[in-house]
Design an enzyme around this catalytic site. Structure first.
Site, PDB file in Angstrom:
ATOM      1  N   HIS A 224       3.499  -2.976   1.997  1.00 42.07           N
ATOM      2  CA  HIS A 224       4.676  -2.891   1.138  1.00 42.07           C
ATOM      3  C   HIS A 224       5.688  -3.988   1.486  1.00 42.07           C
ATOM      4  CE1 HIS A 224       3.055   1.225   0.707  1.00 42.07           C
ATOM      5  NE2 HIS A 224       3.636   1.205  -0.478  1.00 42.07           N
TER       6      HIS A 224
ATOM      7  N   ASP B 107      -3.839  -1.721  -5.994  1.00 40.92           N
ATOM      8  CA  ASP B 107      -2.680  -0.986  -5.524  1.00 40.92           C
ATOM      9  C   ASP B 107      -1.483  -1.554  -6.292  1.00 40.92           C
ATOM     10  OD1 ASP B 107      -1.035   0.714  -4.092  1.00 40.92           O
ATOM     11  OD2 ASP B 107      -1.773   0.091  -2.124  1.00 40.92           O
TER      12      ASP B 107
END
Length: 922
Positions: free
Chosen positions: A263, A334
């Protein structure tokens, strides 16, 4: 593939126009807006599901933007399809006001739900949003195709929908149960509840192996680090989920060994291909088990592609996933807004590269217009063909047809209350919690606490001690509570807790990733210095015990939810006998070696005597009161006899450098047992596990050693040579001396390879007492002949020799026997109905203890990696019960101590210092 549909068709909410997309030319459009609605397609009822030919026609009719739209799945802001309360957020990201308008503008193929985008306030609201978005998708301004409605509902740490939906303890808690049935039940309840809300894709389960204790993003989201266990539990979850919705295996090719969170950065893993294969194993199992979707990882795996992250790598998504591993389902990225990609490539390039790599879905782009632009330009440049896009859209629509999304895309709002948070679902969550609580230390039998004890409840605020205190009070404890926010306890808070500890009987402390928090470590040390027993609940990643040596008891909860603490509080109060086992290895605090091995876990009756043993097998108490353990080692002549102090666990080698051998079956064989005669002479059988003719020249394999108290060692019997010369059972020559029992005048030896019980007299004579012939056992609906494989011998209270059999292939469960053999060689069946016996012992009352290396059989263990053993207590009158249920992993030897307790070696198939000796109170 044909997928079962659990949906009931409910026509009437809207009509499904099969093929209702524009029949226009496949030319790049000038904008991302939806083309005018077609007028030449006949609407059909919502129960219609297109055939393969009809899907081909739909795909062929689609414009370029419509193809890109079907491949685009993203989140929308709002609680209903027409909710404009979050219009500013939708305008900033998409240029429109409402969720329905986002679907219509881009002809979206799917949406993604989050709590922060207003999608999941309550079950009724979420279901209504799902239905409204499906109506928008199927309406005249939409793509005319039903949506994939997706969510990350892993259970535990990542769950976008909270109560009244069922809250689960999480994947690592599930892993600590080692229970595939519970895994399937978890999948079923997740699938049923998501289906009730109109969700048809769950981005779960996580199949990453959490092999890096410093992993900042996976941790307790993983089911563990053992490939076989994660494979078994993962496939079970997938099967349960796909009774209702699509499951998604993530994050391919494995995010568990990263030290960086994708992230916030781009992780790189540098391990070799052999290690990668371990991380791929759960994904291969998922593919073989029929998983619908696989999600990519934004990580660089140098063993496959040292320059590009998996999401953007053709070598990973096409070469590895499609071609090598044979996956034919949907590949989704993702989220594309994660920094691993967004900080290194433009959204135009990300969309282009991931499609070229082999992805079907562009998930949650932070700039959908830019993603469209990148794909359009790649098509215009000839870099991506229209047929490549059609391939992905055809795969998506085929999935929607086979999963039942065409047949019935709508949620039945009237059924929500019967499904979401159903009592049986809550009961499953509670059972997982109860089975997961893992007791790692229990010095001086600190736990369970007496209900009359007074407790000080403190801890790192991030560990949510304020949830635990009231739960302990509900159990009847008198609880003093003192809490502070944050993960690092302040000096003032620590001092206050130390002062309060003087007024209570025990302190309960919640730690939270204490391995990286000096203040937590200091607070536990200061509390321990008061002399008041300190119980630590390790609430997040399971490694905290390594840095909290002062804690008297340590229990892992694998999460901070009330449901996680349910099991832990039950253990503290004595309502639950802990049965959880570590799904990961716990390294030493300095990272050098293993503190506690995968599979380790205590019950109230079980304490650890010693750890760090290298492949321990048989054990016995010597005349000096020491506990002597035979350790095979790892296969390089590093076998040893280790003396343990049974009180402190202090270990020292009596003799080392004993022979080891890698047998053809793959087992490391060597010193398997130890037995004492007279004033301290030890007798040690050394295995071979092979034809005596294959014995390496000059080795001491396949012999019986005598070791004097001063460590002097000599061979007293060449058992392999005896097998070669005499071959008592008449079968193929094979010798594997495995167990020995010293008796007056000699030593009795069970040769598992020779299927014989031998007697070595002190005078030097070696003779056969009896042999154990092949016998018929059930297999695959019929019967086959199996070898006995006698691998355990002990002396009973009547002076007879009792022999346990492992039983050879097919390792039939429930078919192993215990034989009674007299000194003249007469043999009879004494007891039967056991599984894969590895050792035997008797206590002073004549109770027999039968140790099974794998309670479900070696066939199951070899296939799944599940080596949970069993210890069966058989009283003189034949009553049987299991001792230390669930606490023994791959046990190898048992002896009864002078104190009447049982001492068992565990993790006996694990080299590298993972073996343990545990003490079981009786």
């Amino acid at each position: 593939m044909t997928l079962p549909s659990s949906r009931t068709a409910r026509a009437g909410l809207t009509a499904l126009a099969t093929g209702a997309l524009v029949l226009g030319a496949l030319a790049p459009a000038t904008g991302a807006a939806r083309a005018p609605a077609p007028t030449d397609v006949t609407p059909t009822e919502a129960s219609d599901t297109p055939t393969a030919a009809e899907i081909d026609a739909i795909v062929a009719s689609m414009s370029l933007d419509e193809l890109i739209g079907q491949m685009t799945w993203t989140h929308v802001y709002g609680s209903s399809a027409d909710d404009a309360s979050m219009a500013a957020s939708n305008q900033a990201r998409y240029g429109v006001d409402t969720p329905a308008e986002v679907v219509e503008k881009y002809d979206l193929g799917g949406v993604l739900y989050f709590a922060w985008s207003g999608n999941t306030a309550s079950p009724d609201q979420t279901a209504a949003l799902s239905n409204g978005l499906q109506e928008a998708a199927l309406g005249e301004d939409g793509p005319g195709l039903p949506l994939a409605v997706t969510i990350d509902q892993e259970g535990g740490l990542v769950a976008r929908i909270g109560p009244p939906a069922t809250v689960l303890p999480g994947n690592m808690a599930l892993g600590a149960t080692f229970d595939a049935d519970l895994a399937r039940r978890q999948g079923e309840l997740l699938g049923a509840e998501m289906d009730a809300l109109g969700v048809n894709v769950d981005f779960a389960p996580v199949l990453d192996l959490n092999s890096n204790p410093d992993n900042p993003v996976i941790g307790i989201r993983s089911m563990g680090e053992d490939p076989a266990v994660v494979s078994e539990l993962g496939v079970a979850q997938i099967q349960g989920l796909q009774e209702y919705v699509a499951a998604t295996a993530k994050h391919f090719p494995g995010h568990g060994d990263t030290a960086e969170d994708s992230h916030y950065g781009l992780p790189v893993v540098t391990y070799d291909r052999a290690t990668l294969e371990e991380h791929l194993a759960p994904f291969q199992a998922a593919i073989d088990g029929g998983v619908d979707m696989i999600m990519t990882a934004h990580i660089i795996v140098e063993a496959i592609d040292p320059t590009m992250p998996g999401t953007l790598s053709p070598a990973v998504l096409t070469g590895l996933l499609r071609e090598e591993m044979g996956f034919e389902g949907i590949v989704t990225t993702d989220a594309l807004d994660m920094a691993a990609l967004a900080s290194n490539w433009s959204q135009q390039d990300i969309a282009r590269l991931t499609i070229l790599a082999g992805s079907d879905i562009l998930l949650n782009s932070p700039d959908v217009d830019a993603s469209f632009e990148g794909v359009r330009q790649a098509v215009a440049d000839g870099e991506i063909t229209v047929e490549r896009l059609r391939e992905s859209v055809r795969r998506i629509l085929t999935w929607k047809a086979e999963r039942g999304v065409f047949a019935d895309p709508f949620a039945d709002v009237s059924a929500i209350d019967d499904v979401v948070g159903a009592p049986e679902h809550l009961a499953t969550a509670a059972t997982i919690s109860e089975r997961a609580a893992t007791l790692l230390r229990n010095d001086a039998r600190t736990l369970p606490l007496d209900l009359d004890d007074t407790i000080l409840m403190v801890g790192a605020g991030s560990g949510w001690p304020e949830r635990v205190g009231p739960m302990l009070a509900e159990q009847g404890f008198e609880v003093t509570e003192d809490y502070e926010n944050g993960s690092s306890p302040s000096a003032a808070y620590r001092a206050r807790a130390v002062a309060a500890a003087a007024e209570v009987d025990a302190v309960v402390f919640t730690s939270y990733n204490a391995t990286g928090n000096a203040a937590q470590q200091q607070m536990v040390a200061e509390l321990a210095a008061t002399g008041v027993p300190v119980v630590v609940i390790a609430t997040r990643n399971p490694y905290d015990i390594s840095v909290l040596p002062g804690a008297d008891a340590v229990i892992n909860s694998y999460g901070t939810g009330v449901v996680n603490f349910h099991g832990v509080v039950g253990v503290i109060a004595g309502e639950i006998d802990p049965a959880g086992r570590l799904p990961v290895n716990i390294p030493e605090a300095d990272g050098d070696g293993i503190l506690l091995p995968l599979g380790f876990g205590l019950s109230f009756d079980t304490t650890v005597v010693a750890t760090g043993l290298d492949n321990p097998r048989g054990l016995a108490f010597g005349p000096d009161g020491g506990l002597y353990v035979a350790t095979v080692g790892s296969g390089s002549n590093d076998g040893a006899i280790v003396r343990l102090d049974p009180g402190t666990g202090a270990a020292s080698d009596v003799v080392s450098g004993l022979p080891t051998y890698l047998a053809p079956a793959g087992d490391v064989v060597g010193v398997h047992d130890v037995t004492f005669q007279g004033r301290g002479n030890m007798f040690v059988p050394v295995g071979l596990g092979d034809d005596p003719a294959a014995r390496p020249a000059g080795s001491d394999l396949g012999v019986l050693l005598r070791i004097a108290p001063n460590g002097r060692t000599r061979t007293v019997a060449d058992l392999a040579a005896y097998e070669a010369a005499v071959n008592p059972d008449g079968g193929l020559p094979d010798s594997n001396p495995h167990s020995a029992a010293a008796v007056p005048g000699g030593v009795v030896i069970a040769d598992a390879g020779a299927n014989a019980l031998l007697f070595q007299a002190n005078s030097g004579e070696l003779r056969t007492l009896t042999t154990f012939g092949d016998r018929e056992v059930p297999f695959a609906g019929g019967t086959v002949m199996a070898q006995s494989v006698p691998d355990a011998v002990t002396v009973g209270p009547d002076g007879a020799y009792y022999v346990g059999e492992l039983l050879g292939f097919p390792f039939a469960p429930g078919e192993s026997r215990v034989y009674r053999v007299t000194a003249d060689g007469s043999a009879e069946v004494h007891a039967e109905g056991f599984t894969s016996i590895i050792d035997l012992a008797f206590d002073s009352d004549g109770t027999m203890y039968v140790l099974e290396i794998a309670e479900q059989g070696l066939g199951h263990a070899f296939a799944t990696g599940d080596f949970e053993g069993a210890l069966i207590k058989v009283t003189p009158d034949g009553v049987r019960s299991e001792v230390a249920d669930g606490a023994l992993v791959a046990p190898g030897g048992i002896t009864v101590g002078p104190d009447g307790a049982l001492y068992v070696t565990t993790d006996t198939l694990s080299g590298g210092g993972l073996g343990t000796v545990v003490r079981i109170e009786q």
